[in-house]
Structures are given as C-alpha cells and as structure tokens.
Design an enzyme around this catalytic site. Structure first.
Site, PDB file in Angstrom:
ATOM      1  N   LYS A 126       0.837  -1.206   0.000  1.00  0.00           N
ATOM      2  CA  LYS A 126       0.000   0.000   0.000  1.00  0.00           C
ATOM      3  C   LYS A 126       0.874   1.259   0.000  1.00  0.00           C
ATOM      4  CE  LYS A 126      -3.857  -2.376   2.110  1.00  0.00           C
ATOM      5  NZ  LYS A 126      -4.537  -2.824   3.328  1.00  0.00           N
TER       6      LYS A 126
ATOM      7  N   GLN B 116      -5.127  -1.782   9.475  1.00  0.00           N
ATOM      8  CA  GLN B 116      -4.843  -3.064   8.831  1.00  0.00           C
ATOM      9  C   GLN B 116      -5.379  -4.201   9.710  1.00  0.00           C
ATOM     10  OE1 GLN B 116      -3.406  -3.419   5.710  1.00  0.00           O
ATOM     11  NE2 GLN B 116      -3.943  -5.564   5.960  1.00  0.00           N
TER      12      GLN B 116
ATOM     13  N   ASP C 146     -11.485   2.722   3.892  1.00  0.00           N
ATOM     14  CA  ASP C 146     -11.789   1.294   3.731  1.00  0.00           C
ATOM     15  C   ASP C 146     -13.306   1.057   3.697  1.00  0.00           C
ATOM     16  OD1 ASP C 146      -9.733  -0.463   3.279  1.00  0.00           O
ATOM     17  OD2 ASP C 146      -9.228  -0.761   5.393  1.00  0.00           O
TER      18      ASP C 146
END
Ligand code: NDP
Length: 287
Positions: free
Chosen positions: A53, A97, A120
């Site tokens: 990422k 994460q 997200d």
C-alpha cells in the site's frame, strides 16, 4: 471455448493513471492527498499488504505514513493515535490493517476513525450508508470487482449473482453493491447445503472463501462470469485463488486470474478513495 481473462493488473494500471492526474492536480493546488495506515502486531501477511500500500501511494503521489504498534499495545493507545490523525490536515484517509490482535474490539477501533477519512468503508456509518444506497466510501475489494465488471461492460441488472463467502469486508458489501445494480443476489457460506446447486445457477459468481481452488468446473454454469477474490499460498509456495483456474476457464465466459486479478484492483480502489477523500476535503474548505 476458453474464457476471456479479466486482467486486473492492466485495468488497475489504467485506473491508477487516471486517478494520478487528480492527485497531481490536488497537489499543485497545495493539497497533497495523504493516507495513514495503522498496524498492530507483526502478522507477516499484513506487513506485506502494508508495504504494498505504501509503495502504491508513493507511485501515485499520495503521502503515506505507517503507525506500527507492538502486538501488546493497549487499545487506548491506538485509539489516541486515530483521534490525532482524525484532526491531522495532511491525512485524508485512515485505515486500520486487519486483523487486529484478539484482545482488541474491532468495531470500537474502526468506529473511532472519522467517517470522512474511513477510506476502507468499514465504519458502521459507512456500512449503513452502503446498505441504504448512499455509499460514502465503497469497500475496496468489492469496489474493485464492480469496476472490473463495468470496464468489461458486463451487464448486472437482472442477472443472478452468487457470492460464496459472507465476510464483512468482501462477501456482504459485494452482495449489497450487486443488489444495488439490479442483480438477484444469493449469498453462500460454509453453512450452505449443496453449494453447487447455487453456484451452477450463477450468471456472476464471486468466490471469497480462502479455500484454495474449491470451485471446480462442474460447479460453474457455462458462460458465467467468475470472479476469484481468494488469495492462498499452496505448500509449494505458489499463489492460487479459491477457483480451480485451469478447468474453470474452459467453462466460464469471463474469469479473473490469481495473482493479477482482484488483488491489484483492491489496492487501486484504496488509492481512489484516498484521493476522493482529499477532493472532498478541498471542496468543503471552499464552501
Ligand atoms: P473470511 O475468512 O472472513 O470469510 C470467508 C467466508 O467464506 C466465510 O463467510 C465462510 O463461511 C466462507 N467459507 C469458507 N469455507 C467455505 C466453503 N467450503 N463453502 C462455502 N463458504 C465457505 O475471509 P475474507 O472474506 O476476508 O477473505 C476471503 C478470501 O479472499 C481470502 O483468501 C482472502 O485472502 C482473500 N482476500 C483477497 C482480497 C483481494 O484483494 N484479492 C482482499 C480481501 C480478502 P462462514 O461465514 O460460514 O464461516
């Protein structure tokens, strides 16, 4: 006849090129898009995902920063970090994460992210927005799948879409997006009886189980669109999906490979959401 391969790598690079222009424009106007990644513990897979990422951010011109905590860090310390990032004007997107350590309350951590920075799309508000057809940030993996279908002009309305897997990050949001686009949706899980009965009736089959090569040619309707979300490592070290690619490609109309299918699209949509968050921030500042 062999299925048409949906090349996620190629599509991802086209989408990134388009969004890079938007990132450059923002940066020229004095607002460089920024993404903060929170990672707790030292899960090796997570470390690879975070590294990818960060690299993708730098390639497209997004500022990124990683806040890496030891696995035994108290949850409150992570919450404090998120609160500070919520007010940091250089950070437009925040992602945590997953998985978090077992002693963490996932929802408490995710819902501490400011709604407008939840790139997200996992905050309960944003989940509700998605379900009610008011998407704020589309979760990256299903958003990537929808982009693949759209770019290949694959009709969704009126089709039977079957999703194997009901996780909060893939299966459920995938179902909502396909439903929103007029598909008739069936969601299967490990509890489904006679899975093949459902998969064989799918015009669009999305598989996200984490079970290597579990979908075989006999389970697929001829001509179906098969989207393989799974990423698994075989004992010999090779990567494979949840679909038996070699046999299914002889039956399906379209198929995504692993690697090089949904994976590159997931990261791409994260970049898009971060740039979108920065654009919204700029628009709000000018009101
Ligand atoms: P989860 O483990 O959270 O969910 C798996 C789902 O699959 C569950 O709903 C489970 O059912 C269902 N399932 C498991 N075995 C079977 C079976 N034999 N038959 C039917 N359903 C089954 O996984 P995720 O959704 O997070 O991820 C799924 C896969 O996708 C993984 O391989 C992951 O690595 C990959 N992934 C890939 C991404 C990408 O960018 N390409 C992004 C995210 C994930 P039940 O609920 O009943 O247990």
């Amino acid at each position: 006849m062999s299925a048409q391969i949906i090349d996620g790598k190629l599509l991802a690079s086209n989408v990134r090129a388009e969004w890079k222009r938007r990132a450059v424009k923002l940066t020229e106007q004095g607002l460089r898009p920024g993404l903060a990644v929170i990672m707790v513990g030292d899960n090796p897979a997570s470390e690879i995902y975070v590294r990818n990422k960060v690299r993708a951010c730098s390639e497209i011109g997004i500022h990124s920063e990683v806040h890496h905590f030891f696995g035994n860090t108290h949850q409150n310390e992570v919450l404090d970090c998120i609160r500070i990032l919520n007010h940091n004007q250089h950070v437009h997107g925040i992602l945590v994460q997953l998985p978090l350590p077992l002693h963490y309350a996932n929802n408490q951590v995710i819902t501490s992210i400011a709604i407008e920075k939840d790139v997200d799309g996992f905050h309960l508000y944003n989940v509700g927005a998605l379900v009610t057809g008011n998407t704020n940030f589309a979760p990256c993996t299903p958003y990537g799948v929808m982009t693949m279908l759209e770019q290949h002009h694959i009709a969704i309305e009126g089709k039977h879409a079957v999703i194997v897997g009901r996780s909060n990050i893939v299966g459920k949001p995938m179902a909502m997006m396909l439903l929103e686009h007029g598909a008739t949706v069936t969601i299967c899980s490990s509890k489904t009886r006679d899975l093949s009965y459902f998969t064989r009736s799918a015009d669009i089959l999305v598989v996200a189980t984490g079970q290597p090569q579990m979908v075989t040619a006999e389970m697929v309707k001829p001509g179906a669109v098969v989207i393989d979300v799974g990423i698994n490592r075989l004992p010999d070290g090779q990567l494979c999906g949840d679909v038996e690619f070699g046999s299914v490609r002889e039956v399906a109309g379209y198929i995504t490979p692993v690697p090089g299918g949904v994976g590159p699209m997931t990261i791409t949509m994260l970049l898009c959401n971060t740039i979108l968050a920065a654009e919204r921030c700029q628009q709000n500042a000018s009101i």
